[in-house]
Write a protein that holds these residues in place. Structure first.
Motif, PDB file in Angstrom:
ATOM      1  N   VAL A 243     -15.507  -8.483  44.300  1.00 40.70           N
ATOM      2  CA  VAL A 243     -14.358  -7.629  44.653  1.00 40.70           C
ATOM      3  C   VAL A 243     -14.005  -7.813  46.126  1.00 40.70           C
ATOM      4  O   VAL A 243     -12.826  -7.950  46.484  1.00 40.70           O
ATOM      5  N   LEU A 244     -15.004  -7.835  46.993  1.00 41.99           N
ATOM      6  CA  LEU A 244     -14.778  -8.040  48.425  1.00 41.99           C
ATOM      7  C   LEU A 244     -14.095  -9.384  48.693  1.00 41.99           C
ATOM      8  O   LEU A 244     -13.149  -9.463  49.486  1.00 41.99           O
ATOM      9  N   LEU A 245     -14.555 -10.437  48.033  1.00 44.48           N
ATOM     10  CA  LEU A 245     -13.931 -11.759  48.216  1.00 44.48           C
ATOM     11  C   LEU A 245     -12.482 -11.769  47.721  1.00 44.48           C
ATOM     12  O   LEU A 245     -11.624 -12.411  48.327  1.00 44.48           O
ATOM     13  N   ALA A 246     -12.202 -11.052  46.657  1.00 47.96           N
ATOM     14  CA  ALA A 246     -10.818 -10.964  46.169  1.00 47.96           C
ATOM     15  C   ALA A 246      -9.946 -10.198  47.156  1.00 47.96           C
ATOM     16  O   ALA A 246      -8.803 -10.587  47.424  1.00 47.96           O
ATOM     17  N   ILE A 247     -10.479  -9.125  47.723  1.00 49.46           N
ATOM     18  CA  ILE A 247      -9.728  -8.350  48.721  1.00 49.46           C
ATOM     19  C   ILE A 247      -9.467  -9.208  49.957  1.00 49.46           C
ATOM     20  O   ILE A 247      -8.355  -9.206  50.498  1.00 49.46           O
ATOM     21  N   LEU A 248     -10.481  -9.939  50.396  1.00 49.86           N
ATOM     22  CA  LEU A 248     -10.307 -10.832  51.551  1.00 49.86           C
ATOM     23  C   LEU A 248      -9.243 -11.887  51.277  1.00 49.86           C
ATOM     24  O   LEU A 248      -8.452 -12.228  52.163  1.00 49.86           O
ATOM     25  N   SER A 249      -9.224 -12.398  50.061  1.00 50.23           N
ATOM     26  CA  SER A 249      -8.205 -13.381  49.684  1.00 50.23           C
ATOM     27  C   SER A 249      -6.811 -12.775  49.745  1.00 50.23           C
ATOM     28  O   SER A 249      -5.875 -13.387  50.260  1.00 50.23           O
ATOM     29  N   LEU A 250      -6.675 -11.550  49.252  1.00 46.04           N
ATOM     30  CA  LEU A 250      -5.375 -10.867  49.305  1.00 46.04           C
ATOM     31  C   LEU A 250      -4.952 -10.586  50.743  1.00 46.04           C
ATOM     32  O   LEU A 250      -3.759 -10.517  51.036  1.00 46.04           O
ATOM     33  N   ALA A 251      -5.952 -10.461  51.644  1.00 45.61           N
ATOM     34  CA  ALA A 251      -5.667 -10.208  53.062  1.00 45.61           C
ATOM     35  C   ALA A 251      -5.378 -11.499  53.833  1.00 45.61           C
ATOM     36  O   ALA A 251      -5.136 -11.452  55.034  1.00 45.61           O
ATOM     37  N   GLY A 252      -5.419 -12.632  53.132  1.00 50.48           N
ATOM     38  CA  GLY A 252      -5.049 -13.883  53.778  1.00 50.48           C
ATOM     39  C   GLY A 252      -6.181 -14.859  54.034  1.00 50.48           C
ATOM     40  O   GLY A 252      -5.945 -15.979  54.470  1.00 50.48           O
TER      41      GLY A 252
ATOM     42  N   LYS B 141      -8.968 -17.525  52.909  1.00 44.83           N
ATOM     43  CA  LYS B 141      -8.994 -18.492  51.807  1.00 44.83           C
ATOM     44  C   LYS B 141     -10.367 -18.493  51.139  1.00 44.83           C
ATOM     45  O   LYS B 141     -11.213 -19.324  51.433  1.00 44.83           O
ATOM     46  N   THR B 142     -10.557 -17.553  50.229  1.00 48.87           N
ATOM     47  CA  THR B 142     -11.832 -17.467  49.517  1.00 48.87           C
ATOM     48  C   THR B 142     -11.760 -18.129  48.149  1.00 48.87           C
ATOM     49  O   THR B 142     -12.787 -18.451  47.568  1.00 48.87           O
ATOM     50  N   GLY B 143     -10.560 -18.289  47.603  1.00 46.75           N
ATOM     51  CA  GLY B 143     -10.403 -18.827  46.265  1.00 46.75           C
ATOM     52  C   GLY B 143     -10.518 -17.770  45.180  1.00 46.75           C
ATOM     53  O   GLY B 143     -10.414 -18.063  44.003  1.00 46.75           O
ATOM     54  N   PHE B 144     -10.742 -16.518  45.575  1.00 44.49           N
ATOM     55  CA  PHE B 144     -10.895 -15.414  44.629  1.00 44.49           C
ATOM     56  C   PHE B 144      -9.597 -14.621  44.586  1.00 44.49           C
ATOM     57  O   PHE B 144      -8.819 -14.643  45.523  1.00 44.49           O
ATOM     58  N   GLY B 145      -9.399 -13.911  43.509  1.00 43.50           N
ATOM     59  CA  GLY B 145      -8.244 -13.047  43.374  1.00 43.50           C
ATOM     60  C   GLY B 145      -8.514 -11.991  42.328  1.00 43.50           C
ATOM     61  O   GLY B 145      -9.616 -11.927  41.759  1.00 43.50           O
ATOM     62  N   PRO B 146      -7.529 -11.160  42.046  1.00 45.60           N
ATOM     63  CA  PRO B 146      -7.725 -10.111  41.038  1.00 45.60           C
ATOM     64  C   PRO B 146      -8.134 -10.660  39.665  1.00 45.60           C
ATOM     65  O   PRO B 146      -8.960 -10.056  38.983  1.00 45.60           O
ATOM     66  N   LEU B 147      -7.594 -11.824  39.287  1.00 48.22           N
ATOM     67  CA  LEU B 147      -7.970 -12.402  37.994  1.00 48.22           C
ATOM     68  C   LEU B 147      -9.452 -12.763  37.964  1.00 48.22           C
ATOM     69  O   LEU B 147     -10.129 -12.565  36.948  1.00 48.22           O
ATOM     70  N   THR B 148      -9.972 -13.254  39.085  1.00 48.78           N
ATOM     71  CA  THR B 148     -11.401 -13.579  39.159  1.00 48.78           C
ATOM     72  C   THR B 148     -12.243 -12.332  38.909  1.00 48.78           C
ATOM     73  O   THR B 148     -13.255 -12.386  38.197  1.00 48.78           O
ATOM     74  N   VAL B 149     -11.842 -11.221  39.484  1.00 46.90           N
ATOM     75  CA  VAL B 149     -12.577  -9.965  39.293  1.00 46.90           C
ATOM     76  C   VAL B 149     -12.569  -9.592  37.810  1.00 46.90           C
ATOM     77  O   VAL B 149     -13.616  -9.260  37.237  1.00 46.90           O
ATOM     78  N   ILE B 150     -11.421  -9.660  37.184  1.00 50.52           N
ATOM     79  CA  ILE B 150     -11.304  -9.313  35.765  1.00 50.52           C
ATOM     80  C   ILE B 150     -12.160 -10.245  34.906  1.00 50.52           C
ATOM     81  O   ILE B 150     -12.895  -9.795  34.021  1.00 50.52           O
ATOM     82  N   LEU B 151     -12.084 -11.543  35.184  1.00 51.38           N
ATOM     83  CA  LEU B 151     -12.857 -12.503  34.400  1.00 51.38           C
ATOM     84  C   LEU B 151     -14.360 -12.286  34.579  1.00 51.38           C
ATOM     85  O   LEU B 151     -15.129 -12.387  33.619  1.00 51.38           O
TER      86      LEU B 151
END
Length: 178
Positions: A137-146, A148-158
């Motif tokens: 979740v943290l990596l997805a939030i960091l990705s949304l904040a700009g 480049k982690t490669g994670f996103g909301p879909l990754t969290v769901i999956l």
């Protein structure tokens, strides 16, 4: 479409583990482990976030000495072979390290009598392996904040689907044992 392998690999991971622990069916566990390694390996060569997650799980289980039976060895071998054959996409090294640390903490805490004796909250935290969930979740939030982690909301769901299927695998095992 390959995303369906997230829950498949979670289910197979639990089945492989429990076939030896609960059902005393090591051959079945090895088959489930190999199929789990194949599905996690295929996901890892196809998606940078999946590669970070599954490399982290692999490294975390190795570091915590939890690769301790033939089904685990089969999963690890097939996983590594898929990565060697398919190659990894460009991944975030900090994300892999964070996933590895979280997976290690989850493995260390899971079934640890010292930790379990301390608190019900800690037992729940480690029974359901929240360290890795929090990191994803943290990596997805960091990705949304700009970042480049490669994670996103879909990754969290999956990943949550992976975890739900893992839990379902445990319930199937315990139903079969009754």
């Amino acid at each position: 479409m390959i995303e369906v392998l997230y829950p498949v690999s979670g289910f197979l991971m639990k089945i492989a583990d429990e076939c030896e622990d609960e059902w005393e069916m090591p051959r079945t566990g090895m088959v489930a482990g190999a199929l789990c390694g194949a599905s996690a390996g295929l996901l890892s060569v196809s998606d940078p976030a999946a590669a970070c997650i599954f490399l982290g799980i692999f490294a975390g289980t190795l570091l915590s000495f939890k690769v301790d039976c033939m089904s685990h060895a089969a999963a690890a071998l097939v996983f590594v072979l898929f990565i060697l054959a398919g190659g990894l996409p460009v991944i975030s090294i900090p994300a892999v390290l964070m996933c590895t640390l979280a997976a290690y903490l989850d493995e260390y805490g899971n079934d640890n009598p010292v930790i379990y004796g301390k608190s019900r909250i800690l037992r729940l935290f480690f029974d359901y392996r929240f360290s890795l969930k929090i990191v994803i979740v943290l990596l997805a939030i960091l990705s949304l904040a700009g970042f480049k982690t490669g994670f996103g909301p879909l990754t969290v769901i999956l990943f949550l689907l992976f975890e739900a299927a893992y839990e379902l695998g445990g319930r199937v095992v315990h139903q079969g044992a009754e």
